[in-house]
Design a protein around this motif. Structure first.
Motif, PDB file in Angstrom:
ATOM      1  N   GLU A 218       0.839  -1.213   0.000  1.00  0.00           N
ATOM      2  CA  GLU A 218       0.000   0.000   0.000  1.00  0.00           C
ATOM      3  C   GLU A 218       0.868   1.256   0.000  1.00  0.00           C
ATOM      4  O   GLU A 218       0.559   2.234  -0.658  1.00  0.00           O
ATOM      5  CB  GLU A 218      -0.904   0.018   1.237  1.00  0.00           C
ATOM      6  N   LYS A 220       4.075   1.474  -1.017  1.00  0.00           N
ATOM      7  CA  LYS A 220       4.855   1.566  -2.262  1.00  0.00           C
ATOM      8  C   LYS A 220       3.996   2.048  -3.422  1.00  0.00           C
ATOM      9  O   LYS A 220       4.463   2.776  -4.293  1.00  0.00           O
ATOM     10  CB  LYS A 220       5.418   0.181  -2.614  1.00  0.00           C
ATOM     11  N   GLN A 221       2.748   1.586  -3.447  1.00  0.00           N
ATOM     12  CA  GLN A 221       1.863   1.945  -4.557  1.00  0.00           C
ATOM     13  C   GLN A 221       1.205   3.306  -4.345  1.00  0.00           C
ATOM     14  O   GLN A 221       0.360   3.710  -5.125  1.00  0.00           O
ATOM     15  CB  GLN A 221       0.767   0.881  -4.708  1.00  0.00           C
ATOM     16  N   ASN A 222       1.573   3.987  -3.260  1.00  0.00           N
ATOM     17  CA  ASN A 222       0.991   5.292  -2.922  1.00  0.00           C
ATOM     18  C   ASN A 222      -0.486   5.212  -2.585  1.00  0.00           C
ATOM     19  O   ASN A 222      -1.184   6.227  -2.612  1.00  0.00           O
ATOM     20  CB  ASN A 222       1.211   6.309  -4.048  1.00  0.00           C
ATOM     21  N   THR A 223      -0.960   4.002  -2.276  1.00  0.00           N
ATOM     22  CA  THR A 223      -2.366   3.885  -1.875  1.00  0.00           C
ATOM     23  C   THR A 223      -2.581   4.593  -0.537  1.00  0.00           C
ATOM     24  O   THR A 223      -3.613   5.236  -0.342  1.00  0.00           O
ATOM     25  CB  THR A 223      -2.764   2.392  -1.756  1.00  0.00           C
ATOM     26  N   MET A 225      -0.905   7.159   0.512  1.00  0.00           N
ATOM     27  CA  MET A 225      -0.879   8.596   0.219  1.00  0.00           C
ATOM     28  C   MET A 225      -2.249   9.025  -0.328  1.00  0.00           C
ATOM     29  O   MET A 225      -2.791  10.061   0.051  1.00  0.00           O
ATOM     30  CB  MET A 225       0.219   8.891  -0.804  1.00  0.00           C
ATOM     31  N   ARG A 226      -2.781   8.186  -1.218  1.00  0.00           N
ATOM     32  CA  ARG A 226      -4.097   8.499  -1.793  1.00  0.00           C
ATOM     33  C   ARG A 226      -5.153   8.562  -0.692  1.00  0.00           C
ATOM     34  O   ARG A 226      -6.000   9.450  -0.673  1.00  0.00           O
ATOM     35  CB  ARG A 226      -4.456   7.428  -2.833  1.00  0.00           C
ATOM     36  N   LEU A 227      -5.072   7.616   0.242  1.00  0.00           N
ATOM     37  CA  LEU A 227      -6.039   7.611   1.344  1.00  0.00           C
ATOM     38  C   LEU A 227      -5.896   8.869   2.200  1.00  0.00           C
ATOM     39  O   LEU A 227      -6.896   9.415   2.664  1.00  0.00           O
ATOM     40  CB  LEU A 227      -5.859   6.352   2.205  1.00  0.00           C
ATOM     41  N   SER A 228      -4.648   9.336   2.374  1.00  0.00           N
ATOM     42  CA  SER A 228      -4.440  10.587   3.126  1.00  0.00           C
ATOM     43  C   SER A 228      -5.144  11.747   2.444  1.00  0.00           C
ATOM     44  O   SER A 228      -5.767  12.577   3.099  1.00  0.00           O
ATOM     45  CB  SER A 228      -2.951  10.918   3.233  1.00  0.00           C
ATOM     46  N   THR A 229      -5.034  11.795   1.105  1.00  0.00           N
ATOM     47  CA  THR A 229      -5.694  12.901   0.392  1.00  0.00           C
ATOM     48  C   THR A 229      -7.214  12.755   0.430  1.00  0.00           C
ATOM     49  O   THR A 229      -7.928  13.688   0.083  1.00  0.00           O
ATOM     50  CB  THR A 229      -5.242  12.977  -1.086  1.00  0.00           C
ATOM     51  N   MET A 230      -7.691  11.573   0.846  1.00  0.00           N
ATOM     52  CA  MET A 230      -9.138  11.374   0.986  1.00  0.00           C
ATOM     53  C   MET A 230      -9.572  11.590   2.437  1.00  0.00           C
ATOM     54  O   MET A 230     -10.621  11.089   2.865  1.00  0.00           O
ATOM     55  CB  MET A 230      -9.513   9.960   0.528  1.00  0.00           C
ATOM     56  N   ASN A 231      -8.726  12.323   3.182  1.00  0.00           N
ATOM     57  CA  ASN A 231      -9.025  12.670   4.582  1.00  0.00           C
ATOM     58  C   ASN A 231      -9.092  11.459   5.509  1.00  0.00           C
ATOM     59  O   ASN A 231      -9.785  11.487   6.525  1.00  0.00           O
ATOM     60  CB  ASN A 231     -10.345  13.454   4.683  1.00  0.00           C
ATOM     61  N   VAL A 232      -8.394  10.375   5.160  1.00  0.00           N
ATOM     62  CA  VAL A 232      -8.356   9.214   6.055  1.00  0.00           C
ATOM     63  C   VAL A 232      -7.249   9.468   7.093  1.00  0.00           C
ATOM     64  O   VAL A 232      -6.086   9.630   6.736  1.00  0.00           O
ATOM     65  CB  VAL A 232      -8.067   7.909   5.271  1.00  0.00           C
ATOM     66  N   ARG A 393       6.100  12.320   5.485  1.00  0.00           N
ATOM     67  CA  ARG A 393       6.524  13.707   5.245  1.00  0.00           C
ATOM     68  C   ARG A 393       7.787  13.750   4.405  1.00  0.00           C
ATOM     69  O   ARG A 393       7.923  14.546   3.498  1.00  0.00           O
ATOM     70  CB  ARG A 393       6.768  14.423   6.574  1.00  0.00           C
ATOM     71  N   ALA A 396       6.940  12.682   0.748  1.00  0.00           N
ATOM     72  CA  ALA A 396       6.196  13.732   0.044  1.00  0.00           C
ATOM     73  C   ALA A 396       7.079  14.935  -0.230  1.00  0.00           C
ATOM     74  O   ALA A 396       6.990  15.562  -1.242  1.00  0.00           O
ATOM     75  CB  ALA A 396       4.997  14.149   0.869  1.00  0.00           C
TER      76      ALA A 396
END
Lengths: 396, 307
Positions: A218, A220-223, A225-232, A393, A396
């Protein structure tokens, strides 16, 4: 061509530090731990048995038996009071109670009324108990023989004639009564009860591998990171890991118990029985699960690849098992290793399960282990959260 | 829509963004170009609240980013370069998961999933495991996940890396369709033809600074040199190369553009006569360099720094 292949392979292996750790450091540490744990088993000068004696007879015969036992290098005597507790709490494997009237068995054929009472820690294996019983029998026999010889010498010296020796029973069952701590009279722990807790503990910690593997994928695939941008948030992220794996762990526990109860007897071994409270069993398995999951997440956020997680997770699991008494029973370990075993959460989990399976433990009996395991899990999660935030951090 | 003023971001002693100022208007497809390490990813990370910045001001939808991150994120989507979904889940399971995690109301989520599936042509593979999809289909699923919250702003980080030209064109068409839906797209890529094809406006970033910004047309026109670009209706390359060999000053750029060295009227007249003789219709003649790529290389090769 072949030379080039060989060179390439050696170069690749020599630069893979995790492979090197698995190939060299893990076996080296494993050898060290196991050698230290089993150090005293093969050392004739070191005591293998920790025992205590409560002498209620205070006779010459009882003193003689105690003296014979003390002379045995394989055994180490502890001092305890007459109102003693369980062997576990007294820090010994066996407590021998010499009852009032013990000396009479040296003159009566029926020794049953004055049989030695031996209180055994319930996690002690049959071979260890056999060893101890042999030592007791041998000591009592020697004292008896000494008494007979003395009596014959005295009588022949006085009267100058052969003395008739009374027939004395040497039946082990009559000479000593064995009782396992926390179990009913005549009830014995089975090998299934003694071994299943170890494998439950070991099995639960194997959650490290699938959990960290998925987590790293998760990441490595930036999943993630994606979840972070979805306010998780991090608590939701970790919570989403903890709850499913905790349920998986509980399923593991009950599957393993079911195997012990229903499958093992099919092959002729004794079935597993749960002596203690179910609430205590659930509490230990939940706490153990939290500590295994906390450690898994900590490993997952620390390492950088699935390969590292698999290697390091496997190594840590085996080492914690070796240290924590899963592979080698703690009662055969030397004192410093017994102390060292307490650094492994597997040791706390194992003690908790042994309390439930062998010592009829209640919730209050396992509370110490439960709290320790939960604290370990929580501290691991807090450290993991710190590392995760730092790494996110930085990436990113 | 997005306003960045004097943005400074440091990683220890290294300056990743050096007092960068940028404005992106609503409804545009905005290309963000820059060599590796120029600061593109840092900028995208800041705009998505993944990285804190040291100085400056960032507003999105007129709201300061720091204080309104959660609200802003609900109206944005980041489509990473990597395939950020679960290979062992089916397409619909992935969509349901990423929709569910965003607490989108059930009815709205259903509608948004339908939109994402339709836009990315995933309808026939909903129950297929993601691991069994082709490279292009995986990219489309990656984009579809970004549409689940019906975002007003979409950040694309090189979404066409490693896929075949056909799939690439499909993805570019999909992105172009967002313009009709009045969505704002911030697009980073190393493929200049892609940028030229879909972007209304471009910013070239290098060493943490915007070194050029504007519409592609204005960028190429303003960069005048002793060259003219003759834009023509699409003609086979073989035909173009055949008659360009008759005039040294004329070279083929691609199927729809030629470059003429020299802007004197005599040279231009000769070239136009040649084109007319070959029945090649001229759309436009403009000053400028050949392509965005050559402009990009020209600008970023000066004082290139990896950050």
């Amino acid at each position: 061509m072949f030379k080039a292949m060989l060179i390439k392979e050696f170069l690749l292996v020599s630069r893979d530090k995790h492979a090197l750790a698995a190939l060299f450091i893990m076996p080296a540490v494993f050898i060290l731990i196991m050698s230290l744990a089993l150090k005293d088993v093969f050392n004739e000068d070191k005591a293998l048995v920790e025992y205590a004696v409560v002498d209620k007879d205070n006779s010459l015969e009882s003193f003689s038996v105690i003296a014979k036992l003390r002379a045995n290098k394989m055994m180490n005597e502890h001092n305890i009071s007459e109102d003693f507790s369980t062997p576990k709490e007294e820090g010994v494997q066996f407590i021998v109670v010499i009852p009032k009237g013990f000396k009479s068995q040296f003159s009566q054929s029926d020794a049953n009324s004055s049989a030695l009472q031996i209180e055994v820690a319930s996690d002690i294996g049959q071979s260890h108990l056999m060893l101890f019983k042999t030592q007791i029998l041998s000591s009592v026999m020697q004292v008896r023989l000494d008494a007979i010889n003395l009596s014959r010498e005295m009588q022949s010296g006085i009267r100058g004639e052969e003395v008739e020796v009374k027939k004395i029973e040497l039946d082990e069952k009559n000479m000593m009564k064995i009782h396992y701590a926390a179990l009913d009279e005549d009830e014995k722990p089975t090998s299934t009860q003694q071994s299943v807790p170890s494998w439950i503990v070991f099995g639960l910690f194997f959650v490290i591998i699938p959990m960290s593997t998925i987590f790293i994928s998760e990441r490595k695939q930036n999943t993630l990171m994606r979840l972070s941008t979805m306010n998780v948030s991090l608590p939701v992220l970790f919570g989403g890991k903890i709850i499913p794996y905790m349920l998986i762990n509980q399923l593991q526990v009950w599957v393993m118990i079911a195997v012990g109860m229903f499958v093992v007897p099919l092959f002729g071994a004794a079935p597993l029985t749960i002596g203690g409270d179910i609430s205590a069993l659930i509490a230990v398995s939940l706490a153990l699960s939290l500590s295994a999951i906390g450690l898994s997440i900590l490993i997952a956020v620390t390492v950088d690849s699935v390969e590292q997680a698999t290697t390091i997770g496997g190594i840590i699991n085996i080492l914690l098992g070796a240290i924590g008494g899963v592979m080698v029973p703690k009662f055969v370990m030397p004192d410093f290793m017994k102390e060292f075993a307490n650094v492994s959460p597997m040791s706390w989990g194992l003690e908790g399960f042994l309390d439930v399976f062998l010592r009829r433990g209640t919730l209050s009996d396992v509370m110490y282990e439960v709290v320790g395991l939960m604290l370990f899990g929580l501290v691991s999660l807090i450290v993991a959260a710190g590392i995760f935030n730092y790494k996110i951090r930085r990436v990113a | 829509m997005i306003k960045i003023t004097n943005l400074l971001k440091r990683y220890d002693e290294k300056v990743a963004l050096d007092h960068l100022t940028l404005e992106i208007k609503a409804g545009t497809i905005f290309g963000l170009l820059g060599p590796n390490g120029a600061g593109k990813t840092t900028l995208i990370s800041i705009l998505n609240g993944l990285t804190k910045y040291n100085e400056g001001e960032v507003t999105v939808f007129g709201l300061p980013l720091d204080e309104n991150l959660e609200a802003i994120r609900k109206r944005c989507a980041l489509i990473p370069q990597t395939l950020a979904f679960y290979e062992n889940l089916t397409v619909i399971e992935n969509l349901n998961f990423f929709g569910g995690i965003q607490n989108i109301e059930k009815g709205l989520l259903k509608k948004n999933i339908e939109y994402a599936v339709e836009t990315n042509r995933l309808g026939s593979m909903l129950h297929q495991r993601a691991s069994t999809l082709s490279g292009g289909q995986k990219r489309r699923l990656n984009i579809a996940i970004g549409l689940l919250n019906d975002p007003d702003i979409l950040f694309f980080d090189e979404p066409t890396v490693g896929i075949d030209p056909e799939s690439r064109n499909e993805i570019l068409e999909t992105i172009l369709s967002f313009k009709e839906a009045n969505k704002t797209v911030i697009y980073t890529s190393h493929y200049m033809p892609e940028i030229e094809k879909i972007c209304d406006e471009v910013a070239i970033i290098n060493a943490g600074k915007i070194i050029k910004q504007g519409s592609i047309e204005s960028m190429l026109t303003n960069e005048s040199a002793n060259q003219l670009i003759i834009e023509i209706y699409e003609t086979p390359l073989a035909t173009l190369e055949s008659f360009c060999s008759k005039m040294n000053a004329l070279t083929v750029v691609d199927e729809s553009s030629l470059m003429l060295e020299g802007k004197e009227s005599e040279t231009v007249a000769r070239a136009l006569a040649l084109l007319e003789a070959e029945n090649v219709a001229v759309k436009n003649i403009r000053y400028g360099t050949t392509t965005l790529e050559s402009l990009f290389i020209n600008l970023t090769s000066k004082g290139r720094t990896d950050v």
